[in-house]
Design a protein around this motif. Structure first.
Motif, PDB file in Angstrom:
ATOM      1  N   ASN A  51       0.807  -1.232   0.000  1.00 48.59           N
ATOM      2  CA  ASN A  51       0.000   0.000   0.000  1.00 48.59           C
ATOM      3  C   ASN A  51       0.834   1.274   0.000  1.00 48.59           C
ATOM      4  OD1 ASN A  51      -2.543  -1.407   0.094  1.00 48.59           O
ATOM      5  ND2 ASN A  51      -2.143  -1.827   2.257  1.00 48.59           N
ATOM      6  N   ASN A  52       1.987   1.216  -0.640  1.00 45.33           N
ATOM      7  CA  ASN A  52       2.810   2.402  -0.819  1.00 45.33           C
ATOM      8  C   ASN A  52       2.640   2.945  -2.239  1.00 45.33           C
ATOM      9  OD1 ASN A  52       4.430   2.586   1.731  1.00 45.33           O
ATOM     10  ND2 ASN A  52       5.003   0.505   1.112  1.00 45.33           N
ATOM     11  N   LYS A  53       2.680   4.257  -2.355  1.00 44.29           N
ATOM     12  CA  LYS A  53       2.716   4.893  -3.660  1.00 44.29           C
ATOM     13  C   LYS A  53       4.178   4.998  -4.069  1.00 44.29           C
ATOM     14  CE  LYS A  53       1.118   9.015  -6.161  1.00 44.29           C
ATOM     15  NZ  LYS A  53       0.504  10.367  -6.012  1.00 44.29           N
ATOM     16  N   VAL A  54       4.507   4.415  -5.224  1.00 43.07           N
ATOM     17  CA  VAL A  54       5.909   4.251  -5.617  1.00 43.07           C
ATOM     18  C   VAL A  54       6.126   4.793  -7.027  1.00 43.07           C
ATOM     19  CG1 VAL A  54       7.806   2.608  -5.913  1.00 43.07           C
ATOM     20  CG2 VAL A  54       6.032   2.161  -4.189  1.00 43.07           C
ATOM     21  N   LEU A  55       7.237   5.499  -7.197  1.00 44.91           N
ATOM     22  CA  LEU A  55       7.660   5.959  -8.514  1.00 44.91           C
ATOM     23  C   LEU A  55       8.995   5.316  -8.864  1.00 44.91           C
ATOM     24  CD1 LEU A  55       7.446   7.871 -11.004  1.00 44.91           C
ATOM     25  CD2 LEU A  55       8.708   9.569  -9.650  1.00 44.91           C
ATOM     26  N   VAL A  56       9.071   4.694 -10.026  1.00 43.38           N
ATOM     27  CA  VAL A  56      10.323   4.154 -10.554  1.00 43.38           C
ATOM     28  C   VAL A  56      10.842   5.112 -11.617  1.00 43.38           C
ATOM     29  CG1 VAL A  56      11.431   2.255 -11.783  1.00 43.38           C
ATOM     30  CG2 VAL A  56       9.612   1.771 -10.131  1.00 43.38           C
ATOM     31  N   ILE A  57      12.067   5.597 -11.413  1.00 42.04           N
ATOM     32  CA  ILE A  57      12.709   6.456 -12.410  1.00 42.04           C
ATOM     33  C   ILE A  57      13.826   5.660 -13.067  1.00 42.04           C
ATOM     34  CG2 ILE A  57      13.963   8.594 -12.842  1.00 42.04           C
ATOM     35  CD1 ILE A  57      12.701   9.788 -10.368  1.00 42.04           C
ATOM     36  N   ASP A  58      13.695   5.439 -14.350  1.00 40.61           N
ATOM     37  CA  ASP A  58      14.727   4.744 -15.112  1.00 40.61           C
ATOM     38  C   ASP A  58      15.749   5.773 -15.580  1.00 40.61           C
ATOM     39  OD1 ASP A  58      16.278   3.226 -16.823  1.00 40.61           O
ATOM     40  OD2 ASP A  58      14.579   2.250 -17.811  1.00 40.61           O
ATOM     41  N   CYS A  59      16.992   5.629 -15.124  1.00 46.10           N
ATOM     42  CA  CYS A  59      18.053   6.578 -15.506  1.00 46.10           C
ATOM     43  C   CYS A  59      19.051   5.974 -16.493  1.00 46.10           C
ATOM     44  CB  CYS A  59      18.792   7.059 -14.261  1.00 46.10           C
ATOM     45  SG  CYS A  59      17.883   8.295 -13.323  1.00 46.10           S
ATOM     46  N   SER A  76       5.889   4.926 -13.235  1.00 42.21           N
ATOM     47  CA  SER A  76       7.253   4.915 -13.775  1.00 42.21           C
ATOM     48  C   SER A  76       7.426   6.037 -14.786  1.00 42.21           C
ATOM     49  CB  SER A  76       7.556   3.576 -14.440  1.00 42.21           C
ATOM     50  OG  SER A  76       8.901   3.525 -14.887  1.00 42.21           O
ATOM     51  N   ILE A  77       8.647   6.547 -14.817  1.00 44.96           N
ATOM     52  CA  ILE A  77       9.035   7.511 -15.848  1.00 44.96           C
ATOM     53  C   ILE A  77      10.265   6.941 -16.546  1.00 44.96           C
ATOM     54  CG2 ILE A  77      10.352   8.895 -14.187  1.00 44.96           C
ATOM     55  CD1 ILE A  77       9.536  11.361 -15.896  1.00 44.96           C
ATOM     56  N   ALA A  78      10.220   6.898 -17.859  1.00 43.84           N
ATOM     57  CA  ALA A  78      11.243   6.200 -18.637  1.00 43.84           C
ATOM     58  C   ALA A  78      12.486   7.048 -18.857  1.00 43.84           C
ATOM     59  CB  ALA A  78      10.664   5.783 -19.996  1.00 43.84           C
ATOM     60  N   ALA A  79      13.599   6.362 -19.037  1.00 45.12           N
ATOM     61  CA  ALA A  79      14.846   7.022 -19.430  1.00 45.12           C
ATOM     62  C   ALA A  79      14.760   7.429 -20.907  1.00 45.12           C
ATOM     63  CB  ALA A  79      16.024   6.076 -19.221  1.00 45.12           C
ATOM     64  N   PRO A  80      15.559   8.397 -21.309  1.00 46.19           N
ATOM     65  CA  PRO A  80      15.591   8.771 -22.722  1.00 46.19           C
ATOM     66  C   PRO A  80      16.004   7.594 -23.615  1.00 46.19           C
ATOM     67  CG  PRO A  80      16.668  10.445 -21.388  1.00 46.19           C
ATOM     68  CD  PRO A  80      16.414   9.274 -20.490  1.00 46.19           C
ATOM     69  N   VAL A  81      15.482   7.584 -24.826  1.00 48.35           N
ATOM     70  CA  VAL A  81      15.842   6.544 -25.787  1.00 48.35           C
ATOM     71  C   VAL A  81      17.312   6.642 -26.171  1.00 48.35           C
ATOM     72  CG1 VAL A  81      15.425   5.672 -28.113  1.00 48.35           C
ATOM     73  CG2 VAL A  81      13.501   6.417 -26.710  1.00 48.35           C
ATOM     74  N   LEU A  82      17.801   7.868 -26.304  1.00 49.10           N
ATOM     75  CA  LEU A  82      19.166   8.098 -26.751  1.00 49.10           C
ATOM     76  C   LEU A  82      20.072   8.452 -25.578  1.00 49.10           C
ATOM     77  CD1 LEU A  82      18.404  10.301 -29.891  1.00 49.10           C
ATOM     78  CD2 LEU A  82      18.763   7.826 -29.806  1.00 49.10           C
ATOM     79  N   ALA A  83      21.270   7.859 -25.580  1.00 47.73           N
ATOM     80  CA  ALA A  83      22.218   8.112 -24.498  1.00 47.73           C
ATOM     81  C   ALA A  83      22.596   9.580 -24.411  1.00 47.73           C
ATOM     82  CB  ALA A  83      23.468   7.250 -24.692  1.00 47.73           C
ATOM     83  N   GLU A  84      22.644  10.271 -25.552  1.00 53.67           N
ATOM     84  CA  GLU A  84      23.053  11.687 -25.545  1.00 53.67           C
ATOM     85  C   GLU A  84      22.007  12.605 -24.907  1.00 53.67           C
ATOM     86  OE1 GLU A  84      22.214  10.707 -30.001  1.00 53.67           O
ATOM     87  OE2 GLU A  84      23.011   9.682 -28.228  1.00 53.67           O
ATOM     88  N   ASP A  85      20.800  12.063 -24.648  1.00 51.70           N
ATOM     89  CA  ASP A  85      19.757  12.850 -23.985  1.00 51.70           C
ATOM     90  C   ASP A  85      19.754  12.639 -22.472  1.00 51.70           C
ATOM     91  OD1 ASP A  85      18.841  13.985 -26.346  1.00 51.70           O
ATOM     92  OD2 ASP A  85      17.409  12.370 -26.724  1.00 51.70           O
ATOM     93  N   GLU A  86      20.815  12.046 -21.965  1.00 52.99           N
ATOM     94  CA  GLU A  86      20.946  11.821 -20.525  1.00 52.99           C
ATOM     95  C   GLU A  86      20.731  13.119 -19.748  1.00 52.99           C
ATOM     96  OE1 GLU A  86      24.375   9.410 -19.011  1.00 52.99           O
ATOM     97  OE2 GLU A  86      24.978  11.361 -18.205  1.00 52.99           O
ATOM     98  N   VAL A  87      19.981  13.024 -18.666  1.00 53.17           N
ATOM     99  CA  VAL A  87      19.684  14.194 -17.843  1.00 53.17           C
ATOM    100  C   VAL A  87      20.853  14.446 -16.892  1.00 53.17           C
ATOM    101  CG1 VAL A  87      18.100  15.166 -16.139  1.00 53.17           C
ATOM    102  CG2 VAL A  87      17.214  13.743 -18.005  1.00 53.17           C
ATOM    103  N   SER A  88      21.253  15.697 -16.754  1.00 49.08           N
ATOM    104  CA  SER A  88      22.391  16.033 -15.906  1.00 49.08           C
ATOM    105  C   SER A  88      22.067  15.785 -14.436  1.00 49.08           C
ATOM    106  CB  SER A  88      22.784  17.498 -16.096  1.00 49.08           C
ATOM    107  OG  SER A  88      21.812  18.353 -15.507  1.00 49.08           O
TER     108      SER A  88
END
Length: 246
Positions: free
Chosen positions: A31-39, A85-97
């Motif tokens: 019963n936890n609200k959970v967010l998965v962030i794919d980095c 869940s929030i997905a990681a960028p498709v392209l490696a060059e779009d990596e978030v700082s």
């Protein structure tokens, strides 16, 4: 208060994403609200394991760049109400700082009970972005010298970043293979070499692997999920025994 947990490994192939998504599911089932962030930019996989791939349009880079509002990039996972869940960028060059990732997590973490961040393997810039906002870390290793060495490197990097609440997850453990290879005399030797307190031993289980890869783990919680349920309890600070043999 929300907990932000980064799940990391020194090398690829340890099953880190399976641990991330299965732990998130186990926490959600309590019963936890959970967010998965794919980095893992360019190599994302959490979306597939959580069953959102066919609905996926936007990812983290779209949110950060302002191409879409946050709500358009966060997807509720199939069969698991309250697991997002929030997905990681498709392209490696779009990596978030790292700076932007920290701002994002700090701003939104209190909307969830847990934020699970799936870091890319290794200790590069992607790992730093994933770990920078974390309160604690799970280091995933297999019982192989290269994997263990990677765990040592991850622990050193986490400490350098000021993250001291770390725990070790030994994943894909097969007792017969462990004894047959004789790379270590026992699990204590693995734990001592990494230098991190053990929190879980996850057995090799083709059911979890198959269900995860098909994106239907949430609706087909395998027998081995008892290990992740136990891990979730230990994450919550409950003193429950380790489950190894299922």
């Amino acid at each position: 208060m929300s907990q932000v947990i980064v799940v990391a490994s020194g090398k690829g192939g340890t099953g880190k994403t399976t641990v991330s998504t299965s732990l998130a599911l186990a926490l959600n089932r309590k019963n936890n609200k959970v967010l998965v962030i794919d980095c893992d930019s360019g190599m994302r996989g959490a979306d597939m394991m959580l069953g959102i791939t066919n609905r996926l349009v936007h990812d983290m880079s779209d949110v950060i760049s302002g191409a879409c509002p946050l709500e358009d990039a966060i997807y509720e996972c199939d069969g698991a109400k309250g697991l997002y869940s929030i997905a990681a960028p498709v392209l490696a060059e779009d990596e978030v700082s790292a700076q932007l990732m920290k701002q994002f997590v700090d701003k939104h973490k209190d909307e969830y009970d847990y934020v699970i961040i799936d870091a890319p393997a290794g200790t590069g810039s992607g790992f730093e972005s994933a770990a920078i906002a974390a309160d604690r870390a799970l280091i995933v290793v297999n019982t192989e010298p290269i994997s263990v060495r990677g765990g040592v490197n991850i622990q050193a990097k986490l400490l350098e970043m000021g993250i001291t609440d770390t725990r070790l997850v030994i994943n894909r453990f097969d007792l017969q293979r462990f004894l047959g290879t004789a790379l270590y005399k026992d699990l204590d030797e693995v734990i001592d070499e990494v230098g991190v307190r053990l929190i879980a031993v996850i057995p090799e289980d083709v059911r979890i692997a198959a269900l995860s890869q098909r994106g239907i783990l949430a609706t087909n919680w395998a027998k081995a999920s008892i290990v992740f349920d136990t891990l979730a309890e230990r994450i919550n600070g409950n003193n429950v025994p380790l489950v190894i043999d299922i």
